[in-house]
Design an enzyme around this catalytic site. Structure first.
Site, PDB file in Angstrom:
ATOM      1  N   GLU A  31      14.664 -15.459   0.035  1.00 47.24           N
ATOM      2  CA  GLU A  31      15.040 -16.571   0.916  1.00 47.24           C
ATOM      3  C   GLU A  31      13.982 -17.679   0.903  1.00 47.24           C
ATOM      4  O   GLU A  31      14.214 -18.775   1.391  1.00 47.24           O
ATOM      5  CB  GLU A  31      15.169 -16.068   2.365  1.00 47.24           C
ATOM      6  CG  GLU A  31      16.374 -15.189   2.615  1.00 47.24           C
ATOM      7  CD  GLU A  31      16.297 -14.582   4.010  1.00 47.24           C
ATOM      8  OE1 GLU A  31      15.709 -15.233   4.924  1.00 47.24           O
ATOM      9  OE2 GLU A  31      16.789 -13.473   4.167  1.00 47.24           O
ATOM     10  N   ASP A  47       0.842  -1.205   0.000  1.00 48.15           N
ATOM     11  CA  ASP A  47       0.000   0.000   0.000  1.00 48.15           C
ATOM     12  C   ASP A  47       0.877   1.255   0.000  1.00 48.15           C
ATOM     13  O   ASP A  47       1.855   1.335   0.740  1.00 48.15           O
ATOM     14  CB  ASP A  47      -0.854  -0.044   1.278  1.00 48.15           C
ATOM     15  CG  ASP A  47      -1.948   0.998   1.308  1.00 48.15           C
ATOM     16  OD1 ASP A  47      -2.834   0.939   0.434  1.00 48.15           O
ATOM     17  OD2 ASP A  47      -1.931   1.856   2.216  1.00 48.15           O
TER      18      ASP A  47
HETATM   19  C1  NOJ Z   1      -4.501   2.887  -0.829  1.00 52.65           C
HETATM   20  C2  NOJ Z   1      -5.619   1.929  -0.555  1.00 52.65           C
HETATM   21  O1  NOJ Z   1      -5.926   1.226  -1.726  1.00 52.65           O
HETATM   22  C3  NOJ Z   1      -6.771   2.759  -0.055  1.00 52.65           C
HETATM   23  O2  NOJ Z   1      -7.954   2.021   0.035  1.00 52.65           O
HETATM   24  C4  NOJ Z   1      -6.383   3.336   1.283  1.00 52.65           C
HETATM   25  O3  NOJ Z   1      -7.405   4.203   1.730  1.00 52.65           O
HETATM   26  C5  NOJ Z   1      -5.093   4.137   1.178  1.00 52.65           C
HETATM   27  N1  NOJ Z   1      -4.089   3.460   0.411  1.00 52.65           N
HETATM   28  C6  NOJ Z   1      -4.524   4.427   2.536  1.00 52.65           C
HETATM   29  O4  NOJ Z   1      -4.037   3.253   3.110  1.00 52.65           O
END
Ligand code: NOJ
Length: 590
Positions: free
Chosen positions: A294, A231
């Site tokens: 790994e 993310d």
């Molecule tokens: C991207 C994620 O896909 C989204 O749903 C989220 O709100 C933001 N990152 C923050 O983590």
């Protein structure tokens, strides 16, 4: 030059231009995989509380095996107060009771593997939840202490520190800083949150943070996961000194300074913000690459990075970093042959340069579903949510184009992502009541942006059951539109021409012809009427043709039709007719 394209029929002179050769690297599964995104809250609920869960997923894995996907990616199911639907993680090593237990996870993973489906989990390293134990310790500790140093705490500006440390704003709207109250009740320092105030950013310059996340990776690798979707992969390292920046950032698009999207999906200004795409992030991925190496079985890292241009994004998938990056430039491109051709070229060129597979994606849990985006007045434009009172998409046209777009996408070489429900042709819920909305974007933008709830509505499995079979009690955490009855899986399964069967056949043919590791040569000069625009390419022996209309395209008679996104009109002779907003797959008759 691939030889699949018809030696051109006498009445046309087609030319082909090769832009991507068949991949020599075919051994790693992720290079060509079709990966299905499960948004656990909304996939299937076994417990009956109206929120999807891990046992619900396990119970429906056969659906995915039958559909023919290679892997699933699960959005977060970790312990979380759910202020951002789980992207606010309180404990990275446990399952939230809403979704089940670690044992439920293990069972799901074992069953998925038994069905030959790999499992990618979500890693959220840019920020934790304010309910993470580290943040509690930071609040209880003094300014400047090691407990605070895991996050980005700063003194405020102005005589009494009442102004935020810099001008940054949150991606969800409003300021990116929140001031804390010290244990003695006096106003204290400020902490940075690029997203909601319940999502404090970690300080990735702190070695303790790095060590912790390597251990989190190992925790899930040891359990047997096949990879991680990372993310906000472009946001973890911030520019030295946190310099002021007054631009805005929006989900999926590169951060921008108020420019509007261009036809190739580029926002023009690129990622100029000092919180995005800093050089320092790459060192993190090089170290994670080593951790994954790994382990056996080609484990992979997938970058969620809103970075432009594509050559910049490709730096995340250099041979010693991540393995794939979501191609949001493709997702944000308008329904336009020229623009799509140019983004496909740029994508393949940038990834070929570093030896990484290109990925393709049209929908996910952060954008309006493509069946609805493509029915808007500007087809493919990307509003941040649609509600009552907003211009409404044309549902029929949107679905028609969505099916055409999906067949175009699945004909391309590389790896493709599907978002749960698109195999049913689900539209966005565009009349969800505003008081049901849960996306923090809605209130943080002071009710100017409706946000992402409309693409997160629980799936319809059976038309006749309460809640369309999502939950044994009929309860659903967001209400479903009545139209979901038409889209339910049970009315589409086995029904020729249904969206579900179109997807299923496409995945089968994609595998049969090895399109994922295949080639791309553009074909020009197919006989279209003057007003129509067409995108045509050959991948291995398959010709993929999308007609953007408005006229009908007539394909040479020596082609055998393999698949089409719609029922095709019958020609008097043997020719294949391709109406507007339709994609066909064909090959030379043996
Ligand atoms: C991207 C994620 O896909 C989204 O749903 C989220 O709100 C933001 N990152 C923050 O983590």
């Amino acid at each position: 030059m691939p030889s699949a394209l018809p030696a051109s029929p006498a009445d046309t002179s087609t030319t082909t231009t090769l832009v991507h050769a068949p991949s020599a690297r075919t051994s790693e599964w992720w290079r060509s995989a079709v990966i299905y995104q499960i948004y656990p809250r909304s996939f299937a609920d076994a417990s009956g509380d109206g929120i999807g869960d891990l046992p619900g997923i396990t119970g429906r894995l056969k659906h995915l095996a039958r559909l023919g996907v290679d892997a699933v990616w699960l959005s977060p199911f970790y312990r979380s107060p759910q202020h951002d639907a789980g992207y606010d993680v309180a404990d990275y090593r446990d399952v939230d009771p809403l979704f089940g237990t670690l044992d439920d996870f293990d069972e799901m993973l074992t069953k998925a593997h038994a069905l030959d489906i790999r499992v990618i989990v979500d890693l959220v390293p840019n920020h934790t939840s304010t309910e993470h134990v580290w943040f509690g310790q930071a609040l209880a500790a003094a300014a400047g202490s090691p407990d605070r140093a895991r996050y980005i705490f700063r003194d405020g500006k102005g005589p009494d520190g009442a102004e935020p440390p810099n001008t940054w704003t949150s991606v969800f709207g409003g300021p990116a800083w929140t001031r804390i109250t010290d244990p003695d009740g006096s106003p204290g320092q400020w902490y940075l949150h690029l997203f909601d105030e319940t999502q404090p950013d970690l300080d990735w310059d702190n070695p303790e943070v790095r060590t912790e996340f390597e251990q989190v990776l190992r925790f899930w690798l040891d359990r047997g996961v096949d990879g991680f979707r990372v993310d906000v992969a472009h946001g973890m390292v911030k520019a030295e000194g946190l310099p002021d920046w007054t631009g805005t950032s929006s989900m999926i698009d590169g951060a921008h300074e108020g420019t509007s999207g261009s036809e190739d999906g580029s926002t023009g200004a690129g990622n100029q913000g000092p919180m995005w795409d800093q050089e320092g992030v790459h060192e993190i991925y090089r170290s994670w690459h080593q951790v994954l190496a790994e382990y056996d079985g080609d484990r992979c890292l997938v970058a969620e990075a809103w970075v432009e241009p594509l050559s910049r994004l490709a730096r995340y998938v250099r041979p010693d970093e991540m393995h794939q990056a979501f191609n949001f430039s493709f997702l944000t491109t308008l329904w336009d042959a020229r623009a799509l051709r140019s983004v496909v070229n740029a994508s393949l060129e940038a990834n070929d340069e570093v030896g990484a597979p290109t990925t393709w994606v049209l929908s996910n849990h952060d954008v309006v579903r493509h069946a609805s985006r493509l029915g808007l007045e500007v087809p493919g434009s990307k509003p941040n949510g649609i509600g009552e009172g907003d211009p409404q998409p044309d549902e029929e046209l949107g679905l028609r184009r969505a099916r055409a777009a999906t067949l175009l996408m699945l004909g391309l070489p590389g790896s493709a992502y599907l978002y749960q429900g698109e195999e049913l042709g689900l539209p966005e819920h565009t009349s969800l009541a505003d008081d049901e909305r849960q996306d923090p974007t809605w209130w943080r933008s002071e009710h100017t942006e409706r946000g992402r709830d409309g693409c997160r509505v629980p799936l319809p499995w059976s038309a006749e059951e309460p809640g369309y079979g999502f939950s044994p009690t009929g309860s659903t955490w967001l209400s479903q539109p009545d139209s979901f009855a038409r889209y339910a899986l049970d009315v589409q399964r086995g029904t020729p021409g249904s969206t579900y069967e179109v997807y299923r056949s496409a995945l089968r043919l994609r595998r049969e012809f090895s399109l994922g590791t295949g080639s791309l040569a553009w074909v020009d000069g197919l006989p279209a009427d003057a007003e129509s625009t067409v995108l045509a390419f050959v991948n291995r022996e398959v010709l993929v043709v999308t007609n953007f209309g408005p006229g009908t395209l007539r394909l040479p008679a020596d082609l055998e039709l393999l698949h089409a996104s719609q029922d095709l009109p019958l020609a008097e002779d043997d020719a294949v007719l391709v109406p507007a907003d339709t994609t066909v797959w064909a090959r030379l008759r043996a």
